[in-house]
Design a protein around this motif. Structure first.
Motif, PDB file in Angstrom:
ATOM      1  N   VAL A  91      -6.172  -8.857  12.308  1.00 36.76           N
ATOM      2  CA  VAL A  91      -6.124 -10.189  12.900  1.00 36.76           C
ATOM      3  C   VAL A  91      -5.666 -11.170  11.826  1.00 36.76           C
ATOM      4  O   VAL A  91      -6.086 -11.075  10.660  1.00 36.76           O
ATOM      5  N   GLY A  92      -4.780 -12.106  12.205  1.00 33.40           N
ATOM      6  CA  GLY A  92      -4.295 -13.107  11.272  1.00 33.40           C
ATOM      7  C   GLY A  92      -4.436 -14.503  11.835  1.00 33.40           C
ATOM      8  O   GLY A  92      -4.299 -14.714  13.047  1.00 33.40           O
ATOM      9  N   TYR A  93      -4.741 -15.457  10.961  1.00 33.64           N
ATOM     10  CA  TYR A  93      -4.957 -16.842  11.371  1.00 33.64           C
ATOM     11  C   TYR A  93      -4.041 -17.770  10.583  1.00 33.64           C
ATOM     12  O   TYR A  93      -3.704 -17.502   9.437  1.00 33.64           O
ATOM     13  N   ASP A  94      -3.654 -18.863  11.229  1.00 32.22           N
ATOM     14  CA  ASP A  94      -3.062 -19.979  10.517  1.00 32.22           C
ATOM     15  C   ASP A  94      -3.797 -21.235  10.977  1.00 32.22           C
ATOM     16  O   ASP A  94      -3.542 -21.762  12.052  1.00 32.22           O
ATOM     17  N   GLN A  95      -4.728 -21.683  10.131  1.00 29.52           N
ATOM     18  CA  GLN A  95      -5.590 -22.800  10.517  1.00 29.52           C
ATOM     19  C   GLN A  95      -4.927 -24.150  10.280  1.00 29.52           C
ATOM     20  O   GLN A  95      -5.294 -25.141  10.928  1.00 29.52           O
ATOM     21  N   HIS A  96      -3.954 -24.195   9.374  1.00 28.86           N
ATOM     22  CA  HIS A  96      -3.290 -25.471   9.065  1.00 28.86           C
ATOM     23  C   HIS A  96      -1.793 -25.238   8.942  1.00 28.86           C
ATOM     24  O   HIS A  96      -1.348 -24.277   8.308  1.00 28.86           O
ATOM     25  N   GLY A  97      -1.034 -26.120   9.541  1.00 28.91           N
ATOM     26  CA  GLY A  97       0.419 -26.020   9.451  1.00 28.91           C
ATOM     27  C   GLY A  97       1.062 -25.524  10.724  1.00 28.91           C
ATOM     28  O   GLY A  97       2.273 -25.637  10.904  1.00 28.91           O
ATOM     29  N   GLN A  98       0.285 -24.869  11.606  1.00 24.80           N
ATOM     30  CA  GLN A  98       0.795 -24.389  12.890  1.00 24.80           C
ATOM     31  C   GLN A  98       2.049 -23.512  12.710  1.00 24.80           C
ATOM     32  O   GLN A  98       3.101 -23.748  13.305  1.00 24.80           O
ATOM     33  N   ALA A 102       3.318 -17.121   9.925  1.00 27.65           N
ATOM     34  CA  ALA A 102       2.319 -16.925   8.867  1.00 27.65           C
ATOM     35  C   ALA A 102       1.096 -16.203   9.430  1.00 27.65           C
ATOM     36  O   ALA A 102       0.535 -15.303   8.782  1.00 27.65           O
ATOM     37  N   ALA A 103       0.688 -16.541  10.638  1.00 28.40           N
ATOM     38  CA  ALA A 103      -0.453 -15.863  11.257  1.00 28.40           C
ATOM     39  C   ALA A 103      -0.127 -14.393  11.516  1.00 28.40           C
ATOM     40  O   ALA A 103      -0.972 -13.506  11.312  1.00 28.40           O
ATOM     41  N   ALA A 104       1.090 -14.105  11.970  1.00 27.47           N
ATOM     42  CA  ALA A 104       1.491 -12.723  12.246  1.00 27.47           C
ATOM     43  C   ALA A 104       1.548 -11.903  10.966  1.00 27.47           C
ATOM     44  O   ALA A 104       1.128 -10.728  10.940  1.00 27.47           O
ATOM     45  N   MET A 105       2.060 -12.475   9.890  1.00 28.77           N
ATOM     46  CA  MET A 105       2.132 -11.764   8.618  1.00 28.77           C
ATOM     47  C   MET A 105       0.726 -11.452   8.097  1.00 28.77           C
ATOM     48  O   MET A 105       0.469 -10.359   7.584  1.00 28.77           O
ATOM     49  N   ARG A 106      -0.191 -12.397   8.244  1.00 26.75           N
ATOM     50  CA  ARG A 106      -1.569 -12.154   7.814  1.00 26.75           C
ATOM     51  C   ARG A 106      -2.238 -11.071   8.666  1.00 26.75           C
ATOM     52  O   ARG A 106      -3.033 -10.275   8.159  1.00 26.75           O
ATOM     53  N   VAL A 154       8.059 -11.048   9.197  1.00 28.31           N
ATOM     54  CA  VAL A 154       6.894 -10.199   9.463  1.00 28.31           C
ATOM     55  C   VAL A 154       7.155  -8.779   8.970  1.00 28.31           C
ATOM     56  O   VAL A 154       6.291  -8.138   8.365  1.00 28.31           O
ATOM     57  N   LYS A 155       8.356  -8.267   9.189  1.00 25.72           N
ATOM     58  CA  LYS A 155       8.691  -6.915   8.740  1.00 25.72           C
ATOM     59  C   LYS A 155       8.603  -6.773   7.226  1.00 25.72           C
ATOM     60  O   LYS A 155       8.318  -5.681   6.716  1.00 25.72           O
ATOM     61  N   SER A 156       8.842  -7.871   6.508  1.00 27.21           N
ATOM     62  CA  SER A 156       8.819  -7.810   5.045  1.00 27.21           C
ATOM     63  C   SER A 156       7.427  -7.526   4.489  1.00 27.21           C
ATOM     64  O   SER A 156       7.285  -7.209   3.302  1.00 27.21           O
ATOM     65  N   VAL A 157       6.399  -7.609   5.324  1.00 23.16           N
ATOM     66  CA  VAL A 157       5.021  -7.340   4.885  1.00 23.16           C
ATOM     67  C   VAL A 157       4.839  -5.869   4.521  1.00 23.16           C
ATOM     68  O   VAL A 157       4.056  -5.526   3.628  1.00 23.16           O
ATOM     69  N   PHE A 158       5.591  -4.979   5.174  1.00 25.77           N
ATOM     70  CA  PHE A 158       5.366  -3.544   5.016  1.00 25.77           C
ATOM     71  C   PHE A 158       6.167  -3.021   3.823  1.00 25.77           C
ATOM     72  O   PHE A 158       7.400  -3.071   3.813  1.00 25.77           O
ATOM     73  N   PRO A 159       5.468  -2.491   2.806  1.00 27.14           N
ATOM     74  CA  PRO A 159       6.140  -2.087   1.563  1.00 27.14           C
ATOM     75  C   PRO A 159       6.977  -0.834   1.707  1.00 27.14           C
ATOM     76  O   PRO A 159       7.930  -0.629   0.961  1.00 27.14           O
ATOM     77  N   TYR A 160       6.646   0.054   2.640  1.00 29.02           N
ATOM     78  CA  TYR A 160       7.417   1.269   2.833  1.00 29.02           C
ATOM     79  C   TYR A 160       7.221   1.761   4.264  1.00 29.02           C
ATOM     80  O   TYR A 160       6.368   1.281   5.001  1.00 29.02           O
ATOM     81  N   GLY A 161       8.041   2.719   4.644  1.00 26.85           N
ATOM     82  CA  GLY A 161       8.039   3.220   6.007  1.00 26.85           C
ATOM     83  C   GLY A 161       9.159   2.590   6.817  1.00 26.85           C
ATOM     84  O   GLY A 161       9.469   1.408   6.661  1.00 26.85           O
ATOM     85  N   LYS A 162       9.769   3.387   7.684  1.00 25.74           N
ATOM     86  CA  LYS A 162      10.842   2.894   8.539  1.00 25.74           C
ATOM     87  C   LYS A 162      10.243   2.358   9.840  1.00 25.74           C
ATOM     88  O   LYS A 162       9.546   3.070  10.561  1.00 25.74           O
ATOM     89  N   ILE A 163      10.507   1.090  10.142  1.00 24.39           N
ATOM     90  CA  ILE A 163      10.001   0.486  11.382  1.00 24.39           C
ATOM     91  C   ILE A 163      10.931   0.903  12.516  1.00 24.39           C
ATOM     92  O   ILE A 163      12.089   0.476  12.582  1.00 24.39           O
TER      93      ILE A 163
END
Length: 202
Positions: A91-98, A102-106, A154-163
């Motif tokens: 689960v990811g949150y973005d409490q400030h900035g809307q 950023a929420a998806a990456m978290r 969002v894809k850049s979060v994953f260090p390895y593996g083919k999406i």
């Protein structure tokens, strides 16, 4: 029971003269008495008539149509088959900035940050190399914010593996953080929440 009596075990057309019953251990076993045991003959399988040229051409056309349909289906962007090993959720949150991205990456970082996958690097799966690791990403994002989502970030979060598949569905939440802080980029007091499921396999 005479010497010309036998148990009928084969499905052949024979002439039956009489039926006798043989009793053993209080069970009845029917036997057939054949008038002419030598009349048992193997029947050759029926020979189908040769197909006409028109029929053969029609069948070839049907087969060609079926082949073309399956080919177009496989190339329409459907997800390739994957041997699933496990599923990570976050689960990811973005409490400030809307910022929904950023929420998806978290959410994705939350899903993968508490897991280690040494099996791919150490060759624990016979015949599978590290480069064959596959990922399927599924995000639950509020419908009104899906167009603002930057999938490549969002894809850049994953260090390895083919999406091999990235899916965004209605989900998550928009709620109030209880405070509007302009110094942190707030436009309002909305808090964005995203749910993530990461499928790992090969």
């Amino acid at each position: 029971m005479t010497s010309n009596s036998c148990c009928l075990l084969l499905n052949f057309p024979v002439q039956v003269r009489s039926l006798t019953n043989y009793t053993s251990n209080n069970k009845n076993f029917p036997f057939l008495r054949l008038t002419n045991p030598s009349s048992l003959r193997l029947q050759p399988p029926p020979i189908s008539a040769p197909q006409s040229k028109a029929t053969s051409a029609a069948m070839e056309a049907d087969q060609s149509t079926t082949t073309n349909t399956s080919t177009s289906t496989s190339s329409s962007g459907s997800c390739p088959p994957m041997n699933l090993l496990f599923v990570e959720m976050g689960v990811g949150y973005d409490q400030h900035g809307q910022d929904i991205t950023a929420a998806a990456m978290r959410a994705c970082r939350d899903a993968i940050s508490s897991n280690s996958i040494p099996a791919f690097r150490r060759g624990s799966i016979p015949g599978v190399t590290f480069d064959q690791m596959k990922l399927q990403i599924k995000l639950g994002v509020p419908h009104s914010l899906q167009q603002s989502l930057d999938i490549e970030r969002v894809k850049s979060v994953f260090p390895y593996g083919k999406i091999v598949k990235f899916e965004v569905v209605d989900g998550g939440l928009i709620c109030s953080s209880g405070v509007h802080v302009e110094e942190m980029g707030d436009k309002n007091d909305d808090c964005y929440i995203v749910n993530a499921a990461v499928y790992v396999g090969y």
